[in-house]
Scaffold this motif. Structure first.
Motif, mmCIF file in Angstrom:
data_model
loop_
_atom_site.group_PDB
_atom_site.id
_atom_site.type_symbol
_atom_site.label_atom_id
_atom_site.label_comp_id
_atom_site.label_asym_id
_atom_site.label_seq_id
_atom_site.Cartn_x
_atom_site.Cartn_y
_atom_site.Cartn_z
ATOM 1 N N PHE A 44 52.613 -12.874 20.529
ATOM 2 C CA PHE A 44 52.719 -11.656 19.867
ATOM 3 C C PHE A 44 51.449 -10.790 19.861
ATOM 4 C CE2 PHE A 44 54.013 -9.120 16.219
ATOM 5 C CZ PHE A 44 52.769 -8.956 15.273
ATOM 6 N N THR A 45 50.455 -11.428 19.709
ATOM 7 C CA THR A 45 49.188 -10.396 19.974
ATOM 8 C C THR A 45 49.221 -9.638 21.266
ATOM 9 O OG1 THR A 45 47.940 -12.340 20.656
ATOM 10 C CG2 THR A 45 47.947 -11.648 18.372
ATOM 11 N N SER A 46 49.521 -10.239 22.191
ATOM 12 C CA SER A 46 49.513 -9.674 23.703
ATOM 13 C C SER A 46 50.606 -8.443 23.787
ATOM 14 C CB SER A 46 49.447 -10.429 24.713
ATOM 15 O OG SER A 46 50.349 -11.360 24.531
ATOM 16 N N GLY A 47 51.228 -8.277 22.820
ATOM 17 C CA GLY A 47 52.304 -7.206 22.764
ATOM 18 C C GLY A 47 53.032 -7.146 23.951
ATOM 19 N N GLY A 48 53.075 -6.054 24.709
ATOM 20 C CA GLY A 48 53.965 -5.701 25.883
ATOM 21 C C GLY A 48 54.043 -6.794 27.126
ATOM 22 N N THR A 49 52.814 -7.127 27.437
ATOM 23 C CA THR A 49 52.842 -7.885 28.673
ATOM 24 C C THR A 49 53.685 -9.074 28.728
ATOM 25 O OG1 THR A 49 50.790 -8.724 27.522
ATOM 26 C CG2 THR A 49 50.855 -7.576 29.784
ATOM 27 N N SER A 51 39.222 12.418 13.596
ATOM 28 C CA SER A 51 38.154 13.314 14.168
ATOM 29 C C SER A 51 36.582 12.941 13.812
ATOM 30 C CB SER A 51 38.342 14.655 14.090
ATOM 31 O OG SER A 51 38.493 14.967 12.425
ATOM 32 N N ASN A 52 36.597 12.241 12.626
ATOM 33 C CA ASN A 52 35.185 11.669 12.185
ATOM 34 C C ASN A 52 34.699 10.716 13.363
ATOM 35 O OD1 ASN A 52 34.745 13.366 9.905
ATOM 36 N ND2 ASN A 52 36.049 12.028 8.735
ATOM 37 N N PRO A 53 33.539 10.675 13.442
ATOM 38 C CA PRO A 53 32.996 9.836 14.498
ATOM 39 C C PRO A 53 33.177 8.352 14.468
ATOM 40 C CG PRO A 53 31.198 11.368 13.588
ATOM 41 C CD PRO A 53 32.262 11.557 12.856
ATOM 42 N N ALA A 54 33.074 7.874 13.263
ATOM 43 C CA ALA A 54 33.338 6.271 13.276
ATOM 44 C C ALA A 54 34.830 5.909 13.586
ATOM 45 C CB ALA A 54 32.768 5.841 12.060
ATOM 46 N N PRO A 55 35.790 6.752 12.743
ATOM 47 C CA PRO A 55 37.151 6.405 13.332
ATOM 48 C C PRO A 55 37.365 6.841 14.596
ATOM 49 C CG PRO A 55 37.022 7.604 11.213
ATOM 50 C CD PRO A 55 35.687 7.492 11.819
ATOM 51 N N ARG A 56 36.899 7.803 15.186
ATOM 52 C CA ARG A 56 37.283 8.157 16.523
ATOM 53 C C ARG A 56 36.795 6.854 17.431
ATOM 54 N NH1 ARG A 56 36.225 13.896 19.116
ATOM 55 N NH2 ARG A 56 36.921 13.718 20.984
ATOM 56 N N ALA A 57 35.561 6.661 17.362
ATOM 57 C CA ALA A 57 35.033 5.544 18.233
ATOM 58 C C ALA A 57 36.015 4.260 18.031
ATOM 59 C CB ALA A 57 33.555 5.111 17.942
ATOM 60 N N THR A 58 36.382 3.943 16.787
ATOM 61 C CA THR A 58 37.249 2.737 16.637
ATOM 62 C C THR A 58 38.581 2.884 17.421
ATOM 63 O OG1 THR A 58 36.332 2.485 14.283
ATOM 64 C CG2 THR A 58 38.544 1.430 14.769
ATOM 65 N N MET A 59 39.041 4.092 17.152
ATOM 66 C CA MET A 59 40.670 4.175 18.050
ATOM 67 C C MET A 59 40.221 4.436 19.576
ATOM 68 S SD MET A 59 43.118 4.735 15.886
ATOM 69 C CE MET A 59 42.767 4.071 14.311
ATOM 70 N N GLU A 60 39.042 4.933 19.878
ATOM 71 C CA GLU A 60 39.211 4.797 21.301
ATOM 72 C C GLU A 60 39.008 3.410 22.038
ATOM 73 O OE1 GLU A 60 36.162 8.084 21.622
ATOM 74 O OE2 GLU A 60 37.532 9.611 21.855
ATOM 75 N N ALA A 61 38.093 2.746 21.210
ATOM 76 C CA ALA A 61 37.649 1.382 21.625
ATOM 77 C C ALA A 61 39.239 0.569 21.609
ATOM 78 C CB ALA A 61 36.847 0.692 20.905
ATOM 79 N N MET A 62 39.981 0.762 20.651
ATOM 80 C CA MET A 62 41.284 0.023 20.420
ATOM 81 C C MET A 62 42.227 0.524 21.639
ATOM 82 S SD MET A 62 44.054 0.134 17.418
ATOM 83 C CE MET A 62 44.754 1.656 17.845
ATOM 84 N N ILE A 63 42.230 1.964 22.176
ATOM 85 C CA ILE A 63 43.138 2.225 23.033
ATOM 86 C C ILE A 63 42.513 1.590 24.351
ATOM 87 C CG2 ILE A 63 43.750 4.473 24.524
ATOM 88 C CD1 ILE A 63 43.683 5.769 21.611
ATOM 89 N N GLY A 64 41.199 1.640 24.628
ATOM 90 C CA GLY A 64 40.354 1.024 25.812
ATOM 91 C C GLY A 64 40.930 -0.475 25.895
ATOM 92 N N ARG A 65 41.108 -1.174 24.863
ATOM 93 C CA ARG A 65 41.696 -2.780 25.023
ATOM 94 C C ARG A 65 43.011 -2.501 25.513
ATOM 95 N NH1 ARG A 65 38.332 -2.986 20.418
ATOM 96 N NH2 ARG A 65 39.858 -2.755 19.022
ATOM 97 N N PHE A 66 43.902 -1.671 24.979
ATOM 98 C CA PHE A 66 45.411 -1.384 25.302
ATOM 99 C C PHE A 66 45.243 -1.182 27.010
ATOM 100 C CE2 PHE A 66 49.608 0.958 25.510
ATOM 101 C CZ PHE A 66 50.258 -0.466 24.989
ATOM 102 N N GLN A 67 44.491 -0.361 27.234
ATOM 103 C CA GLN A 67 44.463 0.167 28.505
ATOM 104 C C GLN A 67 43.997 -0.973 29.537
ATOM 105 O OE1 GLN A 67 44.080 3.693 30.694
ATOM 106 N NE2 GLN A 67 45.067 1.983 31.505
ATOM 107 N N GLU A 68 43.167 -1.935 29.065
ATOM 108 C CA GLU A 68 43.070 -3.178 29.959
ATOM 109 C C GLU A 68 43.970 -4.172 30.175
ATOM 110 O OE1 GLU A 68 39.792 -5.383 28.284
ATOM 111 O OE2 GLU A 68 38.232 -3.819 28.423
ATOM 112 N N MET A 69 45.058 -4.341 29.144
ATOM 113 C CA MET A 69 46.219 -4.896 29.311
ATOM 114 C C MET A 69 47.211 -4.307 30.173
ATOM 115 S SD MET A 69 46.489 -5.875 25.341
ATOM 116 C CE MET A 69 48.376 -6.084 25.494
#
Lengths: 421, 282
Positions: A17-22, A40-58
């Motif tokens: 479940f957690t690893s979604g697509g793969t 666009s605020n700094p903290a939420p922006r960093a959070t989203m970018e980190a999350m997308i980074g983890r998706f990219q790794e998968m």
């Protein structure tokens, strides 16, 4: 033997479940994935970018392209980009805020994701907010609770306890007023704070479904049930429970009253906790409880404004977009992006864990288990923008001049007949 | 007609004057003083309601540090520079040429064209808001620094032309005639005779336009969005987070945003005052 097997299966299911697509789709994703965000605020922006980074790794073969647009600008651009130049994933808000785009056919029906038993069970609390015409149009990624924040030390000084019902709520308030303080601080200059009061009073008096019918324009504002809500509100106003001149303060400018102990409660969203702590109040001095029961015949329902992800109907890579949505709502990602060092809000997945913060823990428990009536999005998200504006002006006016109720309600009724037709 | 100089009035009046002056000054500056004090307060002072009292802690370094190192302020300041300098250059260059043409040559439509330049100044911004936004959008200049600069140049040239034309009119026409008798061509007259004489006007105008454009908020909000293009006046609002307004950081940001025009004023005070009256006298 049996139990170990069960545990192993459960663990496997979690991984899948957690690893979604793969695992779920059995093959890796390719192509482009275009994501539009308004964080666009700094903290939420960093959070989203980190999350997308983890998706990219998968999914290393996926070409992910993220565009972050200023929060306010996003609101004016969304209709344009959804029709002209759609990304594959876009974030937005639940309930009535997504209705115009659903009705215009710009959002993809993602009911298939919600068929997944894991998602259906773990996201049950927000399913209603993402459902229009019996279908689901997106997934939630964060929300936060509303409720009664109060000065615990003053409660202890006066020998009061958290109110479970309206009688006790009013009695507590009278004791507070007798001690020379005000019960509630509020700043109604920008109107929405009064909308919060109306949400709770109406949901507790008439229930979630009635509240939603009113927001949808199906009930008259001059209905006796609406009048009962205002009668309950008036009870507090006549006691002098709210601070004076509240129409001149913003919500932030109303904070000093509770900080300095001149008022004891604040009906507010969880974002009020940070400034209260900044002002030097410790967790021994501030506490939280759920808005008390008024009418025991209706189920408890809460306000929890929910932020969401959607797939535009004209997206190109819907397969990757679906995998991304699945990934976002997974238990681990929900825990991670909502923790104190990231968004500092509540995960929508009931299996996720929350930070060791008493307000987050209480709010999470409240929304996941003690809001059987439903989760509302807040008055100005549930009602159409024009109706929300007119009605919140009416709420503010009512709080200042409660004798004008009849005139206010007839004005709102006229507005209802004009706006919903 | 003119007020009696203070040193020639009675002793009692002189004393009253001396006492009233600082009081009036403080009243006049009160909003600025408040912003300056807000900018050194910690955030908590705004939640405890300590708006006007002594700051509970001196956070000046932290606040200004945050403005410079943890926000987009440097970028916004840079945008402001990139918007203001080209506008000043563009408006001054164009208007010295239009001013020269309208001030020196006598042709039939002269007065009509001059009036059109002046009339542009009387059109309220608010009326132009929607058409100008649509125009920039169609030209593909919406949300670009170029678009904002072009618009500012177009709009400021009207006022600058009035200013320059009147200044050039006041120059002794004999100089130009003398040059013409010598057979100097018109471009060289402009370049070698008129332009050197216009230096004070150019300096005054440059200072004035710099202040106008640097302090512009309206068009910045209408024509640009976001950190890539917005100047500092509009960028200050970025200290408003989703839920909370950071009054202390906004104040610190405002002070920094206000510094360049203030510096400009003190460095070029002579030209500034000349600029305010120069166009008006004629």
């Amino acid at each position: 033997m049996r139990s170990t097997l069960k545990a192993a299966l459960a663990a496997l299911a979690t991984v899948a479940f957690t690893s979604g697509g793969t695992f779920g789709d059995g093959h890796s994703l390719t192509g482009n994935l275009k994501i539009f965000l308004d964080t666009s605020n700094p903290a939420p922006r960093a959070t989203m970018e980190a999350m997308i980074g983890r998706f990219q790794e998968m999914h290393p073969d996926l070409e992910i392209d993220v565009t972050v647009i200023d929060r306010e600008e996003y609101k004016t651009q969304i209709r344009n980009f959804l029709s002209a130049n759609p990304p594959d994933v876009a974030n937005w808000y639940a309930a009535n805020r997504m209705r115009p785009y659903v009705e215009a056919g710009l959002f993809e029906d993602v009911s298939d994701l919600w068929q997944d038993p894991e998602i259906a069970a773990n996201l049950a609390s927000t399913k209603g907010a993402l459902t229009i015409d019996g279908k689901q149009w997106g997934v939630p990624y964060t929300y936060y609770q509303w409720g009664v924040y109060y000065r615990k030390d003053i409660y202890e000084e006066l020998g009061l306890s958290e109110a479970a019902d309206w009688e006790q709520f009013v009695a507590n308030c009278q004791a507070i007023l007798d001690s020379g303080r005000k019960c509630f601080t509020i700043g109604t200059k920008f109107l929405w704070t009064a909308g919060g009061w109306f949400d709770y009073l109406n949901m507790r008096t008439n229930g979630f479904d009635f509240h939603m019918s009113l927001a949808a324009g199906d009930v008259s504002w001059e209905d006796d049930r609406v009048r009962q809500t205002f009668a309950n509100w008036r009870q507090l106003i006549d006691m002098g429970a709210f601070i004076d001149n509240h129409q001149t303060y913003s919500w932030q400018e109303a904070l000093p009253f509770i900080v300095n102990g001149e008022a004891v409660h604040y009906l507010m969203g969880n974002f009020a906790v940070a400034p209260l702590r900044d002002a030097g109040l410790t967790d021994d001095q501030i506490d939280f409880y759920q808005f008390p029961v008024i009418n025991s015949a209706v189920l408890l329902a809460e306000d929890a404004p929910t932020d969401t992800f959607h797939i535009p109907a004209n997206a190109e890579n819907k397969e990757a977009a679906r995998a991304f949505l699945k990934f976002v709502v997974s238990e681990d990602e929900q825990t991670e992006i909502n923790n104190g060092s990231n968004l500092g809000q509540l995960p929508v997945n009931a299996k996720s864990s929350v930070d060791d913060d008493k307000f987050l823990r209480e709010g999470f428990a409240m929304l996941s288990t003690n809001s059987p009536g439903g989760v509302a999005q807040f008055w100005d998200r549930d009602a159409p923008a024009e109706m929300a504006k007119v009605s919140m002006e009416g709420f503010q006016e009512f709080m200042v001049k409660p004798d004008d109720l009849d005139r206010i309600l007839s004005r709102l009724e006229r507005a209802r007949q004009r706006i919903y037709n | 007609m003119f007020p009696t100089p203070i040193e020639r009035t009675s002793r009692a009046w002189q004393l009253t004057y001396r006492m009233l002056l600082p009081a009036a000054l403080i009243m006049w500056l009160l909003p600025l003083i408040a912003v300056a004090i807000f900018s050194i307060k910690p955030a908590a002072d705004f939640t405890t309601g300590n708006y006007w009292g002594w700051p509970s802690a001196f956070e000046g370094f932290t606040n200004y540090g945050k403005v410079f190192f943890e926000s987009d302020m440097p970028r916004y300041l840079l945008n402001s520079v990139f918007i203001t300098l080209p506008t000043v250059a563009g408006a001054v260059i164009l208007s010295s040429m239009t001013g020269f043409a309208l001030g020196i040559y006598r042709f039939r439509a002269n007065i009509l064209i001059f009036f059109m330049f002046v009339a542009g100044n009387f059109v309220p911004f608010q009326i132009l808001m929607v058409p100008v936004r649509d125009l920039t959008l169609q030209l593909g200049l919406y949300n670009t620094i170029t678009g904002l600069v072009l618009f500012h140049v177009a709009f400021q040239t009207g006022f600058c032309t009035l200013f320059m034309r009147n200044f050039i009119r006041a120059l002794p026409f004999e100089l130009i005639e003398a040059a013409r008798v010598e057979g100097v061509n018109e471009f060289r007259i402009f370049w070698f005779v008129v332009l050197p004489l216009m230096k004070p006007a150019i300096a005054a105008l440059a200072v004035l336009i710099f202040t106008f454009i640097w302090n512009d908020y309206f068009w910045a909000v209408v024509l640009t969005q976001g950190v890539e293009t917005q100047p500092v006046t509009a960028g200050i609002t970025s200290f408003n987070a989703q839920y909370r307004a950071a009054y202390h950081l906004m104040s610190a940001g405002s002070i920094i945003a206000a510094l360049p025009p203030v510096l400009m004023f003190f460095l070029m005070q002579r030209h500034f005052i000349a600029g305010l009256t120069l166009g008006a006298v004629k």
